[in-house]
Design an enzyme around this catalytic site. Sequence first.
Site, PDB file in Angstrom:
ATOM      1  N   LYS A  68      15.969 -57.107 -28.801  1.00 44.45           N
ATOM      2  CA  LYS A  68      16.962 -58.065 -29.303  1.00 44.45           C
ATOM      3  C   LYS A  68      18.269 -57.349 -29.680  1.00 44.45           C
ATOM      4  O   LYS A  68      19.348 -57.793 -29.305  1.00 44.45           O
ATOM      5  CB  LYS A  68      16.388 -58.846 -30.501  1.00 44.45           C
ATOM      6  CG  LYS A  68      15.157 -59.668 -30.109  1.00 44.45           C
ATOM      7  CD  LYS A  68      14.655 -60.591 -31.203  1.00 44.45           C
ATOM      8  CE  LYS A  68      13.885 -59.910 -32.303  1.00 44.45           C
ATOM      9  NZ  LYS A  68      12.538 -59.474 -31.906  1.00 44.45           N
ATOM     10  N   THR A  69      18.157 -56.221 -30.376  1.00 35.95           N
ATOM     11  CA  THR A  69      19.354 -55.455 -30.755  1.00 35.95           C
ATOM     12  C   THR A  69      20.037 -54.888 -29.509  1.00 35.95           C
ATOM     13  O   THR A  69      21.273 -54.886 -29.412  1.00 35.95           O
ATOM     14  CB  THR A  69      18.965 -54.296 -31.698  1.00 35.95           C
ATOM     15  OG1 THR A  69      18.213 -54.841 -32.776  1.00 35.95           O
ATOM     16  CG2 THR A  69      20.178 -53.582 -32.238  1.00 35.95           C
ATOM     17  N   ARG A 221       9.888 -50.159 -27.619  1.00 39.28           N
ATOM     18  CA  ARG A 221      10.083 -49.250 -28.758  1.00 39.28           C
ATOM     19  C   ARG A 221       8.861 -48.358 -28.946  1.00 39.28           C
ATOM     20  O   ARG A 221       8.980 -47.168 -29.239  1.00 39.28           O
ATOM     21  CB  ARG A 221      10.355 -50.068 -30.023  1.00 39.28           C
ATOM     22  CG  ARG A 221      10.657 -49.208 -31.237  1.00 39.28           C
ATOM     23  CD  ARG A 221      10.878 -50.058 -32.457  1.00 39.28           C
ATOM     24  NE  ARG A 221      12.172 -50.704 -32.467  1.00 39.28           N
ATOM     25  CZ  ARG A 221      12.451 -51.822 -33.132  1.00 39.28           C
ATOM     26  NH1 ARG A 221      11.515 -52.418 -33.836  1.00 39.28           N
ATOM     27  NH2 ARG A 221      13.659 -52.339 -33.100  1.00 39.28           N
TER      28      ARG A 221
END
Length: 345
Positions: A68-69, A221
């Site tokens: 999202k970032t 991640r």
Amino acid sequence: MPRQRVVSPELISSDEESFNQTLRPPTLEEYIGQKREVEKLSIALTAAKNRGEALEHTLFHGPPGLGKTTLANIIANVLGTKITVTSGPALERTGDLMGILTNLGERDVLFVDEIHRLPVNIEEFLYPAMEDFKVDFVVDKGMFAKTINVPLKKFTLVGATTRAGSLSAPLRNRFGLFYHLDFYTVDELAQIVTRSAGILEIKITRESAAEIARRARGTPRVANRLLRRVRDYAEVKATGEITAEITRAALELEGVDDRGLDHLDRGFLSAIIRMYKGGPVGVEALSATLNEEVDTLVDMVEPYLLQQGFISRTKAGRKANEPAYEHLGLPLPRNEVPAPPGLFD
Ligand code: ADE
């Protein structure tokens, strides 16, 4: 403080944040996975850019660690504008937000992570900013109080949330674009690992990239974090080159098994099966049994176990499914109805 897990989808250190920044794809062309959402975003973004307009306010929702970032950064990058990053819980006073908003330039991006955790007063302050690009700021108090109306530049609010359902309707209705991010496939994660290894100048075999990808719980991640752990192991225990054997040894040492489950996940499954006869059992009971907070279980443990079909969530509570018994090497209860073939393939 909650225990740190190498498979946590959340950021586990500020060092990791700067490490990830070097690995972030700068454009949508370099972005791997989330094909449909990326294509829709690419069209909206290209159209806005060609018209010289700000992008409509955009909401990204989905589990943590999925990009999202990264996508918010890509939006600002493609528009050639600035991004300001903040988060719901960090915004406490309207004065802080006022400062941020008035500093935004034309078509800039304001990224608000965990937007479902905005305090109510801040949320209400945002409505006119999003809708009419103005804020009503109250100065002074009591009989001297007056509202000043401050115009803002046409900016884009990009919100990110793990819980789209907990956004209030008035806030949700002010977004024009919605994108749902979902867990990545093993193949996509292997591509991400290979790309990251290239940037970090790490030698890695295809098989090792696939091995890391299989254990990364659908989350880039986590994949990049496991790559780091394997790199350390390969440098210290071997020549630095990452082979499949080194990868398996490094991840075994980290307690991450061949499906990406760690001690906490296996403990969770084991508790449902051994202590509660496979369920259904309420999450509060599991929380007490495992001595973990309910939120940790709901946000960080269950999503991947549900997605992989290890557990189901029913009205009566959590149930362990056949793959959970198989994975832990435990016998199925006799009255267990086998899952239909293909469901968990
Ligand atoms: N690094 C982290 N997420 C990524 C993605 N989706 N594509 C490419 N590189 C990434």
